[in-house]
Design an enzyme around this catalytic site. Structure first.
Site, PDB file in Angstrom:
ATOM      1  N   PHE A 152       0.858  -1.185   0.000  1.00  0.00           N
ATOM      2  CA  PHE A 152       0.000   0.000   0.000  1.00  0.00           C
ATOM      3  C   PHE A 152       0.893   1.234   0.000  1.00  0.00           C
ATOM      4  O   PHE A 152       1.725   1.409   0.889  1.00  0.00           O
ATOM      5  CB  PHE A 152      -0.913   0.047   1.237  1.00  0.00           C
ATOM      6  N   ASP A 237       9.384   2.947   1.488  1.00  0.00           N
ATOM      7  CA  ASP A 237       8.214   3.687   1.966  1.00  0.00           C
ATOM      8  C   ASP A 237       8.081   3.451   3.468  1.00  0.00           C
ATOM      9  O   ASP A 237       7.598   2.411   3.900  1.00  0.00           O
ATOM     10  CB  ASP A 237       6.971   3.212   1.210  1.00  0.00           C
ATOM     11  N   LYS A 266       3.019   9.812   8.027  1.00  0.00           N
ATOM     12  CA  LYS A 266       2.079   9.648   9.139  1.00  0.00           C
ATOM     13  C   LYS A 266       2.547  10.207  10.485  1.00  0.00           C
ATOM     14  O   LYS A 266       1.940  11.120  11.012  1.00  0.00           O
ATOM     15  CB  LYS A 266       1.694   8.176   9.278  1.00  0.00           C
TER      16      LYS A 266
HETATM   17  C1  LIG Z   1      -0.793   5.492   4.794  1.00  0.00           C
HETATM   18  C2  LIG Z   1       0.274   5.103   3.863  1.00  0.00           C
HETATM   19  C3  LIG Z   1       0.495   5.813   2.672  1.00  0.00           C
HETATM   20  C4  LIG Z   1      -0.413   6.921   2.212  1.00  0.00           C
HETATM   21  O1  LIG Z   1      -0.360   8.025   3.070  1.00  0.00           O
HETATM   22  P1  LIG Z   1      -1.540   9.111   3.015  1.00  0.00           P
HETATM   23  O2  LIG Z   1      -1.079  10.183   3.949  1.00  0.00           O
HETATM   24  O3  LIG Z   1      -2.802   8.436   3.436  1.00  0.00           O
HETATM   25  O4  LIG Z   1      -1.626   9.596   1.617  1.00  0.00           O
HETATM   26  C5  LIG Z   1       1.562   5.440   1.893  1.00  0.00           C
HETATM   27  N1  LIG Z   1       2.371   4.435   2.243  1.00  0.00           N
HETATM   28  C6  LIG Z   1       2.193   3.713   3.374  1.00  0.00           C
HETATM   29  C7  LIG Z   1       3.142   2.620   3.715  1.00  0.00           C
HETATM   30  C8  LIG Z   1       1.124   4.029   4.215  1.00  0.00           C
HETATM   31  O5  LIG Z   1       0.927   3.307   5.319  1.00  0.00           O
END
Ligand SMILES: *Cc1c(COP(=O)(O)O)cnc(C)c1O
Length: 414
Positions: A152, A237, A266
């Site tokens: 994700f 990521d 986050k």
């Molecule tokens: C939540 C998340 C995203 C997306 O972040 P948003 O602030 O919701 O756009 C991307 N990568 C990972 C691993 C995430 O957990």
């Protein structure tokens, strides 16, 4: 003379004493797009690890707004940093620099690039941080990206192209192409896929949205070796895992891996929206003048929030605390010996309680009714991502309630 405006009047009677959740949810259903399903509660206040709903009920927040409120709600240091900054200078656009933005970039380069030179592009979210990273990969002269099954990376079109779930992707195709998905955690599958045409391999150190899936030890190291051997970028990521969530600033750095691109969001702003794409070495030089932009990204208020978060994590020893509390949780859940619990996975305070039956949604609902906020990223996984300031006593309260929640959920299913 302008007349005073009471902002609370703008809430159309949807807040204040005596206004309940039902009124808010009724209007929500009329005026919010139906992307998120029906909200299960209306929250009106937060402090520390607790939030309160419109009826005045208190909940222990073990999700932190999806791994965001690392310091809990209304943390005094973050609060005073944000209010001080917004009272001094709130926004100037990226035509201009601010000290807060530069100071935070300095910190993030040191965190993500280590000894190497690096640069930051600031965004307002995780998906945008990944968009910036995606654009960097296109400037390598190669266009092929390798991503992971279960991944994700966000909901904007580029981030969606490297997100694996068919349900999220297919309605919006065509997406940016040339993305190949390989099984997560399988270094040999990665080795078979990476070649001299690969622009980048993008990988999460732990797949949070996929149910807190931890890859085998050495996976990120292999990914680094393979990308280096083929002249491809390694893009990690850490939007969910980064900034202390797992008991380290960054998972891959703790494992001794040098990434070319690291994305963050986050936990960085404790709820104030901020994201960052940090690139090291040659990858940091690919985006040039005019090649990318953002009106809000790196806004001084967001930047000061990030600086406050980093300062408090450091001052209060919250990395070690997150590690200790994570282990405490694993031990306590393990000691329950409950037949519906298969185990606890994850790292630090990003944890998945794996169930032997697909009742996680019902358990999460029962938890909410009992005053605990958690979620179910998969039908058989409960996710806990509490504030890094959570105490052993608070975790114990949840663990003590867990057998009852599991039994309630299972009875509801049968
Ligand atoms: C939540 C998340 C995203 C997306 O972040 P948003 O602030 O919701 O756009 C991307 N990568 C990972 C691993 C995430 O957990």
């Amino acid at each position: 003379m302008s007349s005073p405006v009471a902002v609370s009047d703008q809430l159309s009677g949807l807040a204040g004493s005596g206004v309940g959740s039902a009124a808010v949810l009724e209007r929500y259903d009329q005026v919010l797009m139906k992307t998120f399903g029906t909200p299960k509660r209306v929250f009106v206040r937060g402090e520390g690890c607790y939030v309160w709903d419109a009826e005045g009920r208190r909940y222990l927040d073990l999700l932190s707004g999806l791994a965001v409120n690392a310091l809990g709600h209304a943390h005094p240091t973050v609060l005073s940093a944000i209010t001080g900054q917004i009272a001094t200078l709130g926004h100037v656009s990226n035509f201009f620099a601010t000290p807060a933005q530069v100071a935070l970039a300095d910190r993030l380069v040191a965190m993500a690039a280590g000894h190497r030179p690096g640069r930051v592009f600031f965004t307002n979210s995780g998906t945008e941080a990944n968009e910036a990273a995606f654009k960097i990969t296109r400037l390598t002269g190669r266009t092929k990206i390798i991503a992971c099954e279960g991944a994700f990376h966000g909901r904007s079109m580029g981030a969606l192209a490297i997100t694996h779930s068919a349900k999220y992707r297919e309605p919006f195709e065509p997406l940016p192409g040339e993305v190949t998905f390989v099984p997560y955690g399988d270094a040999d599958a990665l080795a078979a896929a990476v070649d001299g045409e690969t622009a980048a391999v993008v990988v999460e150190p732990i797949q949070g949205e996929n149910g807190v899936v931890v890859p085998p030890a050495g996976y990120l190291t292999r990914a680094r070796e393979l990308t280096a051997a083929h002249g491809a970028l390694l893009w990690i990521d850490e939007v969910q895992t980064g900034v202390g969530r797992t008991g380290d600033w960054l998972v891959h750095r703790a494992e001794g891996v040098d990434a070319d691109i690291v994305t963050l969001a986050k936990g960085l702003g404790n709820g104030f929206p901020i994201g960052a794409c940090v690139a090291a070495g040659a990858a940091a030089e690919l985006l040039g003048p005019g090649s990318h932009g953002s009106t809000f990204g790196g806004n001084p208020v967001a930047a000061i929030a990030g600086l406050a978060v980093l300062a408090v994590i450091e001052r209060d020893g919250l990395l070690a605390h997150a590690t200790a509390m994570g282990e405490h949780l694993v031990d306590a859940v393990g000691r329950l010996g409950h037949p519906l619990v298969a185990g606890v996975r994850g790292r630090g305070l990003l944890r998945g309680i794996v169930l032997t039956e697909p009742i996680a949604g019902a358990v999460s609902d029962a938890a909410l009714d009992a005053g605990f906020v958690i979620n179910a990223p998969r039908p058989d996984v409960l996710r806990l991502a509490p504030p890094l300031i959570v105490t052993a006593t608070q975790l114990d309260g949840f663990v003590a309630a867990l057998p009852g929640l599991l039994d309630t959920a299972r009875e509801g299913e049968h």
